[in-house]
Structures are given as C-alpha cells and as structure tokens.
Design a protein around this motif. Structure first.
Motif, mmCIF file in Angstrom:
data_model
loop_
_atom_site.group_PDB
_atom_site.id
_atom_site.type_symbol
_atom_site.label_atom_id
_atom_site.label_comp_id
_atom_site.label_asym_id
_atom_site.label_seq_id
_atom_site.Cartn_x
_atom_site.Cartn_y
_atom_site.Cartn_z
ATOM 1 N N LEU A 51 -6.099 12.297 16.150
ATOM 2 C CA LEU A 51 -7.412 12.038 15.564
ATOM 3 C C LEU A 51 -7.241 10.996 14.462
ATOM 4 O O LEU A 51 -7.353 11.296 13.271
ATOM 5 C CB LEU A 51 -8.011 13.334 14.999
ATOM 6 C CG LEU A 51 -8.293 14.454 15.998
ATOM 7 C CD1 LEU A 51 -8.853 15.670 15.279
ATOM 8 C CD2 LEU A 51 -9.225 13.996 17.099
ATOM 9 N N GLY A 52 -6.944 9.783 14.854
ATOM 10 C CA GLY A 52 -6.748 8.697 13.906
ATOM 11 C C GLY A 52 -7.919 7.736 13.919
ATOM 12 O O GLY A 52 -8.947 7.964 14.568
ATOM 13 N N PRO A 53 -7.805 6.609 13.209
ATOM 14 C CA PRO A 53 -8.923 5.659 13.090
ATOM 15 C C PRO A 53 -9.405 5.121 14.435
ATOM 16 O O PRO A 53 -10.610 5.008 14.664
ATOM 17 C CB PRO A 53 -8.338 4.543 12.219
ATOM 18 C CG PRO A 53 -7.200 5.163 11.490
ATOM 19 C CD PRO A 53 -6.641 6.206 12.393
ATOM 20 N N GLU A 54 -8.459 4.761 15.326
ATOM 21 C CA GLU A 54 -8.868 4.231 16.621
ATOM 22 C C GLU A 54 -9.612 5.274 17.434
ATOM 23 O O GLU A 54 -10.638 4.981 18.064
ATOM 24 C CB GLU A 54 -7.650 3.736 17.395
ATOM 25 C CG GLU A 54 -8.008 3.115 18.737
ATOM 26 C CD GLU A 54 -6.787 2.663 19.516
ATOM 27 O OE1 GLU A 54 -6.892 2.568 20.752
ATOM 28 O OE2 GLU A 54 -5.736 2.424 18.883
ATOM 29 N N ASP A 80 -14.530 7.696 19.747
ATOM 30 C CA ASP A 80 -15.357 8.885 19.873
ATOM 31 C C ASP A 80 -16.775 8.648 19.361
ATOM 32 O O ASP A 80 -17.739 9.229 19.889
ATOM 33 C CB ASP A 80 -14.710 10.051 19.127
ATOM 34 C CG ASP A 80 -13.618 10.740 19.949
ATOM 35 O OD1 ASP A 80 -13.414 10.342 21.114
ATOM 36 O OD2 ASP A 80 -12.973 11.676 19.424
ATOM 37 N N LEU A 81 -16.944 7.811 18.342
ATOM 38 C CA LEU A 81 -18.293 7.462 17.895
ATOM 39 C C LEU A 81 -19.044 6.729 18.999
ATOM 40 O O LEU A 81 -20.244 6.963 19.210
ATOM 41 C CB LEU A 81 -18.233 6.604 16.631
ATOM 42 C CG LEU A 81 -18.049 7.352 15.308
ATOM 43 C CD1 LEU A 81 -17.702 6.388 14.187
ATOM 44 C CD2 LEU A 81 -19.314 8.149 14.959
ATOM 45 N N ARG A 108 1.124 10.561 5.751
ATOM 46 C CA ARG A 108 0.879 9.511 6.738
ATOM 47 C C ARG A 108 0.403 10.117 8.059
ATOM 48 O O ARG A 108 -0.551 9.621 8.680
ATOM 49 C CB ARG A 108 2.155 8.684 6.957
ATOM 50 C CG ARG A 108 1.956 7.515 7.914
ATOM 51 C CD ARG A 108 3.260 6.805 8.242
ATOM 52 N NE ARG A 108 3.015 5.645 9.074
ATOM 53 C CZ ARG A 108 2.813 5.695 10.393
ATOM 54 N NH1 ARG A 108 2.812 6.863 11.019
ATOM 55 N NH2 ARG A 108 2.586 4.585 11.080
ATOM 56 N N PHE A 109 1.039 11.188 8.494
ATOM 57 C CA PHE A 109 0.662 11.824 9.754
ATOM 58 C C PHE A 109 -0.754 12.386 9.679
ATOM 59 O O PHE A 109 -1.501 12.350 10.669
ATOM 60 C CB PHE A 109 1.652 12.947 10.088
ATOM 61 C CG PHE A 109 1.485 13.529 11.467
ATOM 62 C CD1 PHE A 109 1.880 12.818 12.590
ATOM 63 C CD2 PHE A 109 0.940 14.786 11.635
ATOM 64 C CE1 PHE A 109 1.734 13.355 13.863
ATOM 65 C CE2 PHE A 109 0.783 15.342 12.898
ATOM 66 C CZ PHE A 109 1.182 14.615 14.018
ATOM 67 N N ALA A 110 -1.149 12.885 8.514
ATOM 68 C CA ALA A 110 -2.503 13.406 8.349
ATOM 69 C C ALA A 110 -3.549 12.334 8.624
ATOM 70 O O ALA A 110 -4.599 12.609 9.227
ATOM 71 C CB ALA A 110 -2.683 13.972 6.938
ATOM 72 N N ALA A 111 -3.270 11.093 8.182
ATOM 73 C CA ALA A 111 -4.216 9.997 8.408
ATOM 74 C C ALA A 111 -4.113 9.429 9.814
ATOM 75 O O ALA A 111 -5.118 9.052 10.417
ATOM 76 C CB ALA A 111 -3.968 8.890 7.375
ATOM 77 N N VAL A 112 -2.904 9.385 10.367
ATOM 78 C CA VAL A 112 -2.688 8.791 11.686
ATOM 79 C C VAL A 112 -3.158 9.712 12.806
ATOM 80 O O VAL A 112 -3.740 9.260 13.804
ATOM 81 C CB VAL A 112 -1.191 8.459 11.881
ATOM 82 C CG1 VAL A 112 -0.870 8.130 13.336
ATOM 83 C CG2 VAL A 112 -0.784 7.306 10.978
ATOM 84 N N GLY A 156 -6.893 13.346 11.538
ATOM 85 C CA GLY A 156 -8.291 13.148 11.190
ATOM 86 C C GLY A 156 -8.607 13.175 9.713
ATOM 87 O O GLY A 156 -9.780 13.271 9.341
ATOM 88 N N ALA A 157 -7.621 13.077 8.834
ATOM 89 C CA ALA A 157 -7.897 13.059 7.394
ATOM 90 C C ALA A 157 -8.550 11.733 7.019
ATOM 91 O O ALA A 157 -8.015 10.665 7.312
ATOM 92 C CB ALA A 157 -6.610 13.249 6.605
ATOM 93 N N LEU A 158 -9.695 11.793 6.367
ATOM 94 C CA LEU A 158 -10.436 10.592 5.982
ATOM 95 C C LEU A 158 -10.488 10.395 4.474
ATOM 96 O O LEU A 158 -10.880 9.331 4.011
ATOM 97 C CB LEU A 158 -11.873 10.679 6.514
ATOM 98 C CG LEU A 158 -12.024 10.766 8.039
ATOM 99 C CD1 LEU A 158 -13.496 10.949 8.409
ATOM 100 C CD2 LEU A 158 -11.464 9.518 8.710
ATOM 101 N N HIS A 159 -10.124 11.433 3.708
ATOM 102 C CA HIS A 159 -10.206 11.374 2.254
ATOM 103 C C HIS A 159 -8.985 12.050 1.656
ATOM 104 O O HIS A 159 -8.350 12.896 2.290
ATOM 105 C CB HIS A 159 -11.486 12.041 1.764
ATOM 106 C CG HIS A 159 -12.720 11.371 2.277
ATOM 107 N ND1 HIS A 159 -13.243 10.246 1.717
ATOM 108 C CD2 HIS A 159 -13.507 11.664 3.355
ATOM 109 C CE1 HIS A 159 -14.316 9.868 2.399
ATOM 110 N NE2 HIS A 159 -14.485 10.705 3.403
ATOM 111 N N VAL A 160 -8.686 11.692 0.420
ATOM 112 C CA VAL A 160 -7.519 12.246 -0.251
ATOM 113 C C VAL A 160 -7.624 13.770 -0.343
ATOM 114 O O VAL A 160 -6.649 14.485 -0.105
ATOM 115 C CB VAL A 160 -7.339 11.613 -1.642
ATOM 116 C CG1 VAL A 160 -6.299 12.384 -2.455
ATOM 117 C CG2 VAL A 160 -6.915 10.145 -1.506
#
Length: 598
Positions: free
Chosen positions: A10-13, A18-19, A499-503, A506-510
């Motif tokens: 669940l990363g940025p791409e 999905d949007l 890093r894995f949380a963002a990649v 699906g983490a979008l915020h700190v």
C-alpha cells in the motif's frame, strides 16, 4: 517496476491506481470503515470472489482498533453472564489467530487470577476456567493451574500478602491490534481489494426503486430507496471535488460512527451504538515485580495488568462518552481511578510519575431497549448485523477477537442484494500477510541476526511485527546501512521500519507511524515527539515531501503531544475534550498546506 494489482503493498503508486479504480469501477461491495471489522469484511468479500473497495476517512485502525487491551480473548467475565456461545465463538477465533492466521502477530500470555475468599471462590472460578480451557477447541495455550498463596506470590511478588489467599494461572492471546488490523487490510489488498485511507465519505448515494425493484431516479431517503454507493473526498487532495463510488452493496463498519452513516443514508436504524470510553496506562516493566499479567476484580468490572514489551498495560475504564468520537480524551480522573484500583493489591504503589503512556479508545456497544440504563460493562459484546434499507448493511458491536465472524456475517447479509449467489466464507483458511513461513524464520532467528549483523533480540522483534516480510523490510539496507540504525528516541525500532511503513503499509503521515505502524507514541515518555523529525525525513524521502510539508508533519505531532498532556490534567470529560480538540489530526494539518478543508 509497477506494483502488481494483487499485492499487499500500500504505497504511493498503489494509492494512485486505487483512486483511479475508485472513480471508474463499479464494485460489488463498498466497505466504509478501516478498523478491524471493516478490514475483516473487505477480506471476507474479496476472498469470496467479489470486487471490493474499502474507504477510511483517517488511517487504518485509527479508532478503536488501535486502542484496545491488545488481547485475543474469550471474555472470561462473560461466562458469569451465561453467554457461553459468545465465549465459545471468541475462543475458537483466538485459536485460529494463534495457530493459523497470524502466529507472527499473536502469542500466548499468562494471567494470574488472585483468589480473595477461602473455600468458595476456588471451585467457582476453577470450574469457569475449566470451561474456558475446553471451549473453542483451544490447543495453543497451556491449561489453567491452581496455585497456593505462596505460589501466586512467587509468580507475582508485587502482590500484597493480605490481598489473596491463592490464585489460578490461565492464558489468553496477546496481539498488537493496530498491526493486526493493518495485516488484515493488506491481505485484502493482496487479493485484489481497493484499500484507501484519508478518503472521507461525505454522502450516501441512493436511487428510488419501484415495486419491481427497478431504479427510478434519485431518491430522497424514503423507505423505498436503495443505496447504490457513497460520495467520497480525498483528504490528501483537498482542492479536488468529491466523487462518487458506485457499489451494489455498501457495508458500514464504522463502529461508534454507525448511527451517523445510517442517518446519512436516510435509514431508520435497527439498533444504535453506545460509545464507552476505555483508558489504559503504560508503566515500565520494572515498576511491577511479576512474571505474569493479572486480572483483578473491581466494583463495576475487571482490571487487567498486561505484559507489553518493556511495559505493563493497566486498564481499563468503562464509562459512557458523548463527546468527540475521533479523539476521546483521558482525564486525570480516569488515570487516578486506574492507579487506585491497581494500587489496592501492589506492595509498592504506582504514581503518576511512573506513567509513560496513556491511550483512550471507544468501544462500540450495542444500545438496544433491553439494555436500559445499565452500566456499560454490563452490556453484552455480542455483535449485530442489520439491513436498514436495500443496499446498505450495518455491522456493529462485538469485540476485537471476533472481527472475522463479524465480517463474514456482514457479507452474508450483503448477499441478499447481490445478483448472484456467493460462496461461503473462507477466511478461516487465509493466513494474513507475514504468516506464511513464520515458524521456520522464528527458528532461524540466530542465523538471520548473523546475516544482517543485528542483535538476535532485534530480529525477533522484527519477526513478531512483520513475519515473513522481514526480508522486504531489511533489503533496502543492503544499499543504505543507515536504515539498520535505531530510530532516534525509540531504540527498539529501526529506521528501515519507517521506510517500509511508507513504501508498503499505507502510512501517509508521521503520526500514522508513531501511533500505529510502530507504538512509539504510547511506549515512550516523549510520546513520539523526539522521533518526529527523523520519521518525517524517512517518510518524506519516499512520499516526496518538501521542507514545508515535513515541518508541518512534525508540528502536528508536537501539537498532539501537548494537547494530550494538557487534557490528561483535567478532571472532567468536557474539559479534557475541549483541550484535546485544539490539536488538529494529521490529515487536517496536511490539508491546510494544500488548501482549506470544508
């Protein structure tokens, strides 16, 4: 390389793709709510062959599902209410979690039940625990064991001698609820479901039907309307207009927000949900001399002392809550109550100076007419599923342990509105992301530690958070060894985990990382403040944040911490809530940079 459509990443791409799917595809099922029940319903539906979208206004597990007592348990006290079916069901689910579905995330945990009355209490409690051991097909935890006073005090030396005449040791399951909910949602994504956070439902789509069930234009909320989807807004792009998501059935798994979504749909609710606040404290492990957790009776409920890494979790309260549902506030009164209750039995009492973490969550209890004005702790945790209007299914109540059953029941109810018959639920045979191969990796911990030049304890920590995804977390460190360094302010977590949380997670915020992907915000005295800058840097490199965005994310963390601390000095819910609301959540802070939110 593009992320394949069926992947747990669940990363940025994946979010961009999905949007696009959300805007253009008609789904069999649209699930509203990214807690454990919503994630469970999405996994159940997609593994039955249905097309599924899950939308969540904040983050996965942002509400109740990250603020529980961290237990898979049968509900020992429900035996006293003669709710044997509920206990049997929960114990069966506990066994599935420990043995098959997520053994990397769940493990047995010991509790001492102190006996306070001679003669009569031991056979009574012992009989209940004998049932508890045998109901639900339990094989993954040891059976209960009777202890004399001396044996109970050897197990928990912290107990006052005059507070018990003996004890019984029994077992339940311990789990990181937020990471488990994340794993359920990512497993749904791996089977093809759309999973999107920061995607707020602003309306429910409806069409009127004639007597034959044919759509006849837009409805006005009358009883003949059929729900046909939801209108959502991407909170990460506040300047963009809301858009429609079309689905044959909408499943509301919104917990304490259930009444709001039913009202949005113009439905007369089949039941209402009662929010009950539960507060937990974290104190250092060294402050309570014990080799087991404890379960203690109070005047109105029970109190758990639960081992959690280097801490004990002490909780919980059980009081009605009528204020902000997103961020329930713990008060000084709540904290004093918990300290008073646990100090009744401790030789060395705890003080407020011992508290390193505090968290508050809301239980979504069913409020039917027969519950009347009973205290929340006397309301059953049994769940309910309703279809208030065609095309809308609402699931609520229950307990964390039975999320899978609740999800399956919701999809069963949705089948009425689907055009074709659907297969039965199969999620009891679907291991969650990270479970496959975990037993072998656990046995190889020493070798893995040598391979990665990490302490064995660190590898075990990673295995019990990521299971067989361990190598995916660590592989980027082959090119960047700094990722193997401990995170500033949180030495038990590696930079690679952020890093894995963002990649992939699906983490979008700190605060998604500090509160839920890790538990830094509840496990450290600084509550995440000392780690915020480092986390913002690591996430920003993945998500493309500029300097202004990174600073805003850090400021949001500092605002949250300050508001939490100040609210916990207040004596009343109203006063604490007023202060807690002064800190905007991370999504609102990010939206302020890009434009005003409506």
């Amino acid at each position: 390389m593009p992320v394949p459509p069926w992947s747990p990443q669940l990363g940025p791409e994946r979010r961009r793709r999905d949007l696009d799917r959300l805007r253009t595809q008609h789904f069999d099922v649209v699930v509203v709510g990214g807690g454990v029940v919503g994630a469970g319903a999405a996994l159940d539906a997609v593994t039955r062959g249905l097309s599924v979208a899950l939308v969540e206004a904040r983050d996965l597990a942002a509400g109740t599902s990250s603020r529980s007592s961290k237990l898979f348990h049968g509900g020992l006290r429900y035996l006293e209410m003669f709710e044997f079916g509920l206990v049997r069901e929960a114990l069966r689910e506990r066994e599935l979690m420990l043995s098959r579905l997520c053994p990397h995330l769940a493990r047995p945990v010991s509790f001492l039940y102190p006996l306070t009355r001679p003669l009569i209490e031991r056979p009574y409690v012992g009989a209940g625990l004998a049932l508890y051991d045998t109901m639900g097909g339990s094989r993954s935890v040891p059976r209960h064991r009777h202890l004399r006073r001396s044996g109970a005090r050897r197990l928990v030396p912290a107990l006052k001698r005059d507070t018990l005449v003996g004890g019984i040791r029994y077992y339940d399951g311990l789990v990181d609820d937020a990471r488990h909910t994340l794993a359920v949602a990512r497993t749904a994504a791996a089977h093809g479901a759309v999973v999107l956070t920061s995607t707020e439902v602003v309306d429910v789509l409806r069409h009127a039907e004639d007597d034959a069930g044919n759509e006849d234009g837009a409805g006005d909320g009358a009883s003949g309307d059929r729900v046909t989807g939801v209108r959502v807004r991407d909170l990460e792009a506040p300047d963009e207009p809301a858009f429609d998501v079309h689905g044959t059935v909408v499943i509301s798994a919104t917990g304490v927000w259930s009444d709001e979504l039913q009202a949005m749909a113009g439905a007369t609710p089949s039941f209402t949900v009662r929010a009950s606040k539960g507060v937990h404290l974290l104190v250092p492990r060294a402050r309570i001399d014990a080799d087991s957790g404890m379960i203690l009776r109070t005047a109105t409920s029970v109190l758990f002392v639960i081992p959690w890494k280097d801490h004990w979790i002490v909780g919980t309260t059980d009081t009605d809550w009528h204020l902000d549902l997103a961020e329930p506030a713990a008060t000084a009164t709540d904290i004093r109550y918990l300290l008073d209750q646990v100090n009744r039995v401790l030789t060395v009492p705890l003080t407020t100076d011992d508290i390193e973490g505090v968290y508050a969550g809301l239980r979504p209890l069913l409020a039917r007419a027969h519950t009347g004005g009973r205290h929340p702790s006397r309301v059953s945790r049994e769940h309910a599923v309703a279809r208030p209007v065609p095309g809308l299914v609402v699931v609520a109540g229950g307990k964390y342990t039975t999320y899978r059953v609740m999800g399956a029941d919701a999809v069963d109810a949705a089948a009425v509105d689907l055009p074709e018959p659907i297969p039965p639920s199969c999620t009891e045979r679907i291991p969650l992301v990270g479970a496959d191969g975990f037993p072998a990796l656990r046995n190889q911990a020493a070798q893995l530690a040598a391979d990665w030049d990490l302490p064995v304890g660190t590898v075990r920590h990673l295995l019990h958070r990521y299971g067989s995804e361990l190598h995916q977390v660590l592989t980027p460190a082959v090119d960047d060894r700094s990722l193997l360094m401990p995170l500033p302010g949180a030495e038990h977590y590696l930079c690679a985990e952020v890093r894995f949380a963002a990649v992939a997670e699906g983490a979008l915020h700190v605060d998604d990382v500090l509160l839920r992907r890790t538990r830094i915000a509840m496990e450290t005295g600084h509550r995440g403040a000392d780690s915020a800058v480092a986390v913002a840097g690591l996430m920003g490199d993945v998500l493309g944040w500029d300097t202004e965005r990174r600073a805003a994310e850090v400021a949001a963390v500092l605002d949250r911490v300050a508001a939490e601390r100040a609210s916990q000095q207040q004596l009343t819910d109203a006063a604490a809530d007023g202060i807690r609301r002064t800190a905007p959540d991370a999504e609102r802070s990010a939206g302020t940079l890009a434009g005003d939110r409506v």
